[in-house]
Design an enzyme around this catalytic site. Structure first.
Site, PDB file in Angstrom:
ATOM      1  N   ASP A   1      -8.807  69.473  62.933  1.00 22.37           N
ATOM      2  CA  ASP A   1     -10.137  67.784  62.844  1.00 22.37           C
ATOM      3  C   ASP A   1     -10.601  67.344  64.155  1.00 22.37           C
ATOM      4  O   ASP A   1      -9.276  67.082  64.509  1.00 22.37           O
ATOM      5  CB  ASP A   1      -9.154  67.322  62.188  1.00 22.37           C
ATOM      6  CG  ASP A   1      -9.815  66.026  61.555  1.00 22.37           C
ATOM      7  OD1 ASP A   1     -11.145  65.886  62.746  1.00 22.37           O
ATOM      8  OD2 ASP A   1      -9.413  65.251  60.652  1.00 22.37           O
ATOM      9  N   ARG A  26     -11.712  64.338  64.820  1.00 22.23           N
ATOM     10  CA  ARG A  26     -12.449  63.425  64.226  1.00 22.23           C
ATOM     11  C   ARG A  26     -10.994  62.421  65.881  1.00 22.23           C
ATOM     12  O   ARG A  26     -10.176  62.916  65.462  1.00 22.23           O
ATOM     13  CB  ARG A  26     -12.702  62.912  63.590  1.00 22.23           C
ATOM     14  CG  ARG A  26     -13.659  63.456  62.549  1.00 22.23           C
ATOM     15  CD  ARG A  26     -13.631  62.846  61.147  1.00 22.23           C
ATOM     16  NE  ARG A  26     -12.792  63.307  60.463  1.00 22.23           N
ATOM     17  CZ  ARG A  26     -12.281  63.625  59.546  1.00 22.23           C
ATOM     18  NH1 ARG A  26     -12.522  62.423  58.384  1.00 22.23           N
ATOM     19  NH2 ARG A  26     -11.398  64.123  58.361  1.00 22.23           N
TER      20      ARG A  26
END
Length: 104
Positions: A25, A27
């Site tokens: 991930d 982000r």
């Protein structure tokens, strides 16, 4: 090749990102925390199922006073995606079970 193309060929979200040499991930939440801080917010209720968002806010100096779970739609079409989010990334999805065919 993109992560979406890999997913189309059968890889799940996490596997596709890892295949491309990316983190599971990518982000990060410091920009969102900076906006909140600029608005004078230092303590929030966060609507999320993602514990990484909570950790990101806290690491950026925003106190998370409460986490409110968001019950997202669960269909046969997104079941595998939700299971991946739950089992591979720790998302809090207590209405999803990992058993195949358990989507409503």
């Amino acid at each position: 090749m993109t992560a979406y193309a890999l997913q189309e060929s059968g890889r799940d979200t996490v596997q596709a990102n890892l295949d491309l040499g990316w983190p599971a991930d990518r982000r990060e939440y410091s920009a969102a925390a900076a906006i909140l801080a600029d608005l004078g917010l230092t303590r929030i209720r966060l609507v999320t199922n993602n514990p990484a968002k909570v950790a990101g806010m806290v690491a950026s100096g925003i106190e998370v006073a409460e986490v409110v779970s968001l019950r997202v739609g669960h269909t046969p079409y997104n079941h595998d995606y939700l299971v991946t989010k739950m089992t591979e990334m720790g998302h809090l999805l207590d209405w999803v079970t990992a058993e195949e065919g358990s989507a409503p």
